[in-house]
Scaffold this active site. Structure first.
Site, PDB file in Angstrom:
ATOM      1  N   SER A 111      51.240  59.170  44.885  1.00  0.00           N
ATOM      2  CA  SER A 111      51.753  59.270  46.257  1.00  0.00           C
ATOM      3  C   SER A 111      50.688  58.649  47.149  1.00  0.00           C
ATOM      4  O   SER A 111      49.523  58.552  46.742  1.00  0.00           O
ATOM      5  CB  SER A 111      51.936  60.747  46.623  1.00  0.00           C
ATOM      6  OG  SER A 111      52.043  60.921  48.018  1.00  0.00           O
ATOM      7  N   TYR A 121      48.857  69.763  46.470  1.00  0.00           N
ATOM      8  CA  TYR A 121      49.660  68.565  46.183  1.00  0.00           C
ATOM      9  C   TYR A 121      48.811  67.297  46.324  1.00  0.00           C
ATOM     10  O   TYR A 121      48.790  66.444  45.427  1.00  0.00           O
ATOM     11  CB  TYR A 121      50.879  68.494  47.110  1.00  0.00           C
ATOM     12  CG  TYR A 121      51.714  67.261  46.862  1.00  0.00           C
ATOM     13  CD1 TYR A 121      52.480  67.162  45.697  1.00  0.00           C
ATOM     14  CD2 TYR A 121      51.714  66.187  47.744  1.00  0.00           C
ATOM     15  CE1 TYR A 121      53.235  66.017  45.437  1.00  0.00           C
ATOM     16  CE2 TYR A 121      52.470  65.048  47.499  1.00  0.00           C
ATOM     17  CZ  TYR A 121      53.230  64.972  46.347  1.00  0.00           C
ATOM     18  OH  TYR A 121      53.964  63.837  46.078  1.00  0.00           O
TER      19      TYR A 121
HETATM   20  N1  LIG Z   1      59.979  61.800  47.900  1.00  0.00           N
HETATM   21  C1  LIG Z   1      58.797  61.559  48.422  1.00  0.00           C
HETATM   22  O1  LIG Z   1      58.635  61.543  49.671  1.00  0.00           O
HETATM   23  C2  LIG Z   1      57.643  61.264  47.515  1.00  0.00           C
HETATM   24  C3  LIG Z   1      56.540  60.598  48.066  1.00  0.00           C
HETATM   25  C4  LIG Z   1      55.456  60.321  47.240  1.00  0.00           C
HETATM   26  C5  LIG Z   1      55.473  60.693  45.913  1.00  0.00           C
HETATM   27  N2  LIG Z   1      56.567  61.336  45.401  1.00  0.00           N
HETATM   28  C6  LIG Z   1      56.537  61.723  43.984  1.00  0.00           C
HETATM   29  O2  LIG Z   1      57.646  61.145  43.341  1.00  0.00           O
HETATM   30  C7  LIG Z   1      57.961  61.910  42.174  1.00  0.00           C
HETATM   31  C8  LIG Z   1      59.459  62.123  42.116  1.00  0.00           C
HETATM   32  O3  LIG Z   1      59.851  62.925  43.214  1.00  0.00           O
HETATM   33  P1  LIG Z   1      61.215  62.690  44.012  1.00  0.00           P
HETATM   34  O4  LIG Z   1      60.852  62.307  45.378  1.00  0.00           O
HETATM   35  O5  LIG Z   1      62.128  61.829  43.262  1.00  0.00           O
HETATM   36  O6  LIG Z   1      61.720  64.214  44.085  1.00  0.00           O
HETATM   37  P2  LIG Z   1      62.987  64.930  43.439  1.00  0.00           P
HETATM   38  O7  LIG Z   1      64.243  64.268  43.862  1.00  0.00           O
HETATM   39  O8  LIG Z   1      62.783  66.376  43.768  1.00  0.00           O
HETATM   40  O9  LIG Z   1      62.801  64.706  41.881  1.00  0.00           O
HETATM   41  C9  LIG Z   1      61.885  65.443  41.112  1.00  0.00           C
HETATM   42  C10 LIG Z   1      62.286  65.348  39.655  1.00  0.00           C
HETATM   43  O10 LIG Z   1      61.348  66.097  38.876  1.00  0.00           O
HETATM   44  C11 LIG Z   1      62.067  67.028  38.064  1.00  0.00           C
HETATM   45  N3  LIG Z   1      61.287  68.226  37.846  1.00  0.00           N
HETATM   46  C12 LIG Z   1      60.836  69.088  38.786  1.00  0.00           C
HETATM   47  N4  LIG Z   1      60.189  70.115  38.214  1.00  0.00           N
HETATM   48  C13 LIG Z   1      60.225  69.887  36.870  1.00  0.00           C
HETATM   49  C14 LIG Z   1      59.735  70.575  35.734  1.00  0.00           C
HETATM   50  N5  LIG Z   1      59.073  71.739  35.865  1.00  0.00           N
HETATM   51  N6  LIG Z   1      59.950  70.055  34.503  1.00  0.00           N
HETATM   52  C15 LIG Z   1      60.633  68.896  34.354  1.00  0.00           C
HETATM   53  N7  LIG Z   1      61.121  68.186  35.396  1.00  0.00           N
HETATM   54  C16 LIG Z   1      60.913  68.678  36.638  1.00  0.00           C
HETATM   55  C17 LIG Z   1      63.340  67.311  38.867  1.00  0.00           C
HETATM   56  O11 LIG Z   1      64.411  67.749  38.042  1.00  0.00           O
HETATM   57  P3  LIG Z   1      64.736  69.284  37.756  1.00  0.00           P
HETATM   58  O12 LIG Z   1      64.581  70.017  39.051  1.00  0.00           O
HETATM   59  O13 LIG Z   1      66.129  69.238  37.227  1.00  0.00           O
HETATM   60  O14 LIG Z   1      63.760  69.711  36.717  1.00  0.00           O
HETATM   61  C18 LIG Z   1      63.662  65.926  39.396  1.00  0.00           C
HETATM   62  O15 LIG Z   1      64.313  65.162  38.408  1.00  0.00           O
HETATM   63  C19 LIG Z   1      57.120  63.196  42.268  1.00  0.00           C
HETATM   64  O16 LIG Z   1      56.028  63.101  41.400  1.00  0.00           O
HETATM   65  C20 LIG Z   1      56.653  63.208  43.720  1.00  0.00           C
HETATM   66  O17 LIG Z   1      55.433  63.876  43.873  1.00  0.00           O
HETATM   67  C21 LIG Z   1      57.658  61.613  46.178  1.00  0.00           C
END
Ligand SMILES: NC(=O)c1ccc[n+]([C@@H]2O[C@H](COP(=O)([O-])OP(=O)(O)OC[C@H]3O[C@@H](n4cnc5c(N)ncnc54)[C@H](OP(=O)(O)O)[C@@H]3O)[C@@H](O)[C@H]2O)c1
Length: 267
Positions: free
Chosen positions: A144, A157
């Site tokens: 991130s 985080y």
């Molecule tokens: N969105 C942003 O603004 C942003 C910015 C910078 C970085 N990121 C990073 O991008 C990555 C993806 O996030 P996203 O934005 O796509 O969020 P998201 O839509 O909430 O997706 C998160 C994914 O991780 C899975 N997950 C969560 N807890 C888990 C667990 N204990 N075991 C296995 N799978 C798990 C969730 O599925 P289930 O709940 O079904 O397990 C979901 O598929 C993360 O690492 C986040 O830190 C996001």
């Protein structure tokens, strides 16, 4: 077969929504067989159905909580039992929590370390020796822009993502010349399920300077990975912000980030 072969199997964690789901489309669009991992079975089936219908690639799903003790062993056992080989890993599963460290649940904050740090490192270390032995493969670790600075009001985080960036940078260098590629993808805020789970306002409400969709983020990360880039920060404003904050004195940026993250908390 090199990293870019369309026949390399790509394992994506957190593939049931957001950036992970977008990665599934990007990789399948180039013909890669997929292994999708997350906790939500129904959502994984939904993603699998859409991807198979659109791209006609083999897609396996593994329903698994990667934050529990022994998660890496259980995942490896499942892959072995189903005779699934992994060539490329996208360690994307992760979550954040906004709020003061003293007020958030200690257990939830430790779970964040278990998922964002421990599981990512475990999966990477588990497959790295065989990738090096084969002389091909690679890993995209999703960090991130938070990785570049400390994050008051989101302390664990930000620190977890700093680990991801440091770890991946180091392995990028260690694997130089082996045929294995390491890339950190460091997105800025993008609207996904992330904000709801973190207790944040939606990304769109945070800034007018973040036009990136989950798909644009995944496409940038995938393109950078194929080029062997060490680090991908999608979006000009995200790059400027991340690099400026990284270079600025911490005593100056800490209050700024504290206010920004305080304002990001959903009411
Ligand atoms: N969105 C942003 O603004 C942003 C910015 C910078 C970085 N990121 C990073 O991008 C990555 C993806 O996030 P996203 O934005 O796509 O969020 P998201 O839509 O909430 O997706 C998160 C994914 O991780 C899975 N997950 C969560 N807890 C888990 C667990 N204990 N075991 C296995 N799978 C798990 C969730 O599925 P289930 O709940 O079904 O397990 C979901 O598929 C993360 O690492 C986040 O830190 C996001």
């Amino acid at each position: 077969m090199d990293t870019k072969s369309p026949f390399s199997t790509v394992l994506i964690t957190g593939a049931s929504s957001g950036i992970g789901e977008a990665f599934a489309h990007v990789a399948a669009g180039e013909g890669h067989p997929l292994i999708l991992v997350a906790r939500g079975e129904a959502e994984l089936h939904r993603v699998r159905g859409v991807v198979i219908a659109r791209y006609a690639v083999p897609v396996s799903i593994i329903v698994h909580d990667l934050s529990v003790p022994g998660a890496g062993d259980a995942l490896a056992n499942e892959l072995e039992a189903r005779k699934l080989d992994v060539d490329i890993i996208i360690n994307n599963a992760g979550f954040g929590l906004v709020g003061k460290a003293s007020e958030l649940s200690r257990q939830d904050q430790l779970k964040m370390i278990d998922l964002n740090v421990r599981s990512l490192a475990d999966i990477t270390l588990r497959f790295l020796p065989q990738m090096i032995a084969k002389g091909r493969g690679g890993v995209i670790n999703v960090a991130s822009t938070a990785a570049f600075m400390p994050g008051p009001n989101m302390a664990v985080y930000f620190a977890s993502k700093a680990f991801v960036l440091s770890f991946t940078d180091a392995l990028h260098e260690e694997t130089r010349g082996t045929g294995v590629t390491f890339t950190t993808l460091s997105p800025g805020p993008v609207e996904t399920g992330f904000q709801r789970r973190a207790g944040m306002k939606q990304a769109r409400a945070l800034s007018r300077l973040i036009p990136k969709t989950a798909m644009a983020v995944a496409q940038a990360g995938w393109a950078g990975f194929k080029e062997g880039e060490r680090l991908v920060v999608p979006g000009t404003m995200n790059k400027i912000t991340a690099y400026a904050l990284r270079g600025a004195p911490r005593r100056m940026i800490l209050p700024v980030i504290r206010r920004a993250m305080g304002a990001a908390k959903a009411k």
